[in-house]
Design an enzyme around this catalytic site. Structure first.
Site, short mmCIF file in Angstrom:
data_model
loop_
_atom_site.label_atom_id
_atom_site.label_comp_id
_atom_site.label_asym_id
_atom_site.label_seq_id
_atom_site.Cartn_x
_atom_site.Cartn_y
_atom_site.Cartn_z
N ASP A 16 0.02 -7.60 1.51
CA ASP A 16 0.55 -6.23 1.61
C ASP A 16 2.08 -6.23 1.68
O ASP A 16 2.67 -5.93 2.71
CB ASP A 16 -0.07 -5.55 2.85
CG ASP A 16 0.11 -4.05 2.83
OD1 ASP A 16 0.56 -3.50 1.80
OD2 ASP A 16 -0.18 -3.40 3.85
N GLN A 29 1.26 6.28 12.18
CA GLN A 29 1.38 6.93 10.88
C GLN A 29 2.84 7.11 10.48
O GLN A 29 3.64 7.61 11.25
CB GLN A 29 0.71 8.31 10.90
CG GLN A 29 -0.78 8.28 11.15
CD GLN A 29 -1.13 8.62 12.58
OE1 GLN A 29 -0.38 8.30 13.51
NE2 GLN A 29 -2.26 9.26 12.78
N GLY A 30 3.17 6.68 9.27
CA GLY A 30 4.54 6.80 8.78
C GLY A 30 5.40 5.58 9.02
O GLY A 30 6.55 5.53 8.58
N SER A 34 4.30 2.46 8.08
CA SER A 34 3.92 1.45 7.09
C SER A 34 5.13 0.92 6.34
O SER A 34 6.03 1.66 5.96
CB SER A 34 2.95 2.05 6.06
OG SER A 34 1.64 2.10 6.53
N HIS A 52 0.81 -1.22 0.00
CA HIS A 52 0.00 0.00 0.00
C HIS A 52 0.85 1.27 0.00
O HIS A 52 0.32 2.36 -0.14
CB HIS A 52 -0.99 0.00 1.17
CG HIS A 52 -0.40 0.27 2.51
ND1 HIS A 52 0.02 -0.73 3.37
CD2 HIS A 52 -0.15 1.43 3.17
CE1 HIS A 52 0.48 -0.20 4.48
NE2 HIS A 52 0.40 1.11 4.39
#
Length: 259
Positions: A118, A205-206, A208, A73
């Site tokens: 993923d 967040q960040g 991934s 993603h």
């Protein structure tokens, strides 16, 4: 990274600048959570030499010295791509010692459609002379306590970090994880980790595309997960969800051999 609400992915907004302290849009009061992500502490220089920061706002690892393993993603399909910059060799993204290399090609997991699968590979223009991180090829290591690391937000809705942070997260069974996420979880392709009862430790967040890893039988680091998604960051009752690396180990190896 963001997590999906079931689905918000743990990816910061496209176009974010790697070395800037990037702030996400604040979450609504109903979504906000004050818990610090990862309950993180700063990693020492050289502690995790395989860690890579990607310019689209994701993490990754050196699968080989010229191929980065990250999340599907984090990228947009497969093909030639020179727009991504990989930064490695430092815990401080502003360090003059940072190694930066451009991408040449991206390979997104075949069949990826936003649910499961993923993972992705990014080929670099030249090798980075640093240790790589082996990936698990069996489910034997899908248990115990894992380490996570990244430059993502230190709290839900917070800014990206200049320094690499690390934390430990305990394994969460599929059955317990499904109590939080129901059919959004893909058992066999995803595994979960975190403090279900109290929260407070997680990726955010960040983060991934970054790794979840532990020691193998010989005491070496081995990657068992890729940061993928979850509900908020470090919320009680909602563990982080990670790509189950061992499920895709053979496909990853085969794909890497074509790059």
């Amino acid at each position: 990274m963001l997590k999906k609400f079931a689905g918000v992915r743990r990816l910061i907004a496209a176009g974010a600048v790697l070395l800037a302290a990037v702030s996400l849009q604040p979450l609504s009061t109903a979504q906000a959570a004050p818990s610090p992500v990862v309950g993180g502490t700063r990693a020492a220089q050289g502690e995790f030499p395989f860690m890579v920061r990607l310019s689209m706002g994701c993490g990754g690892t050196l699968y080989t010295q010229q191929i980065v393993l990250t999340a599907a993603h984090c990228v947009s399909g497969s093909g030639p791509n020179t727009s991504i910059t990989a930064t490695a060799g430092v815990v401080d993204l502003r360090s003059p010692s940072a190694i930066t290399v451009r991408s040449t090609y991206v390979l997104q997991a075949p069949g990826y459609n936003g649910t499961g699968k993923d993972w992705a590979l990014i080929k670099l223009a030249q090798p980075i002379n640093l240790p790589t991180l082996n990936i698990a090829t069996t489910t034997a290591y899908n248990t115990g306590t894992f380490t996570v690391a990244g430059w993502g937000a230190a709290r839900e809705g917070g800014a990206q970090q200049r320094y690499l942070l690390k934390a430990n997260v305990p394994y969460v069974s599929d059955a317990v994880c499904q109590q939080a996420y129901g059919s959004s979880l893909v058992p066999g392709e995803e595994l979960c980790a975190g403090n279900v009862q109290n929260g407070g430790v997680d990726t955010c967040q960040g983060d991934s595309g970054g790794p979840m890893f532990r020691r193998d039988a010989a005491g070496a680091w081995i990657q068992v997960g890729i940061v993928s998604w979850g509900q908020g960051c470090a919320r009680p009752g909602y563990p982080g969800v990670y790509t189950e690396v061992s499920t895709f180990a053979a496909q990853i190896a085969s794909a890497a051999s074509t790059l």
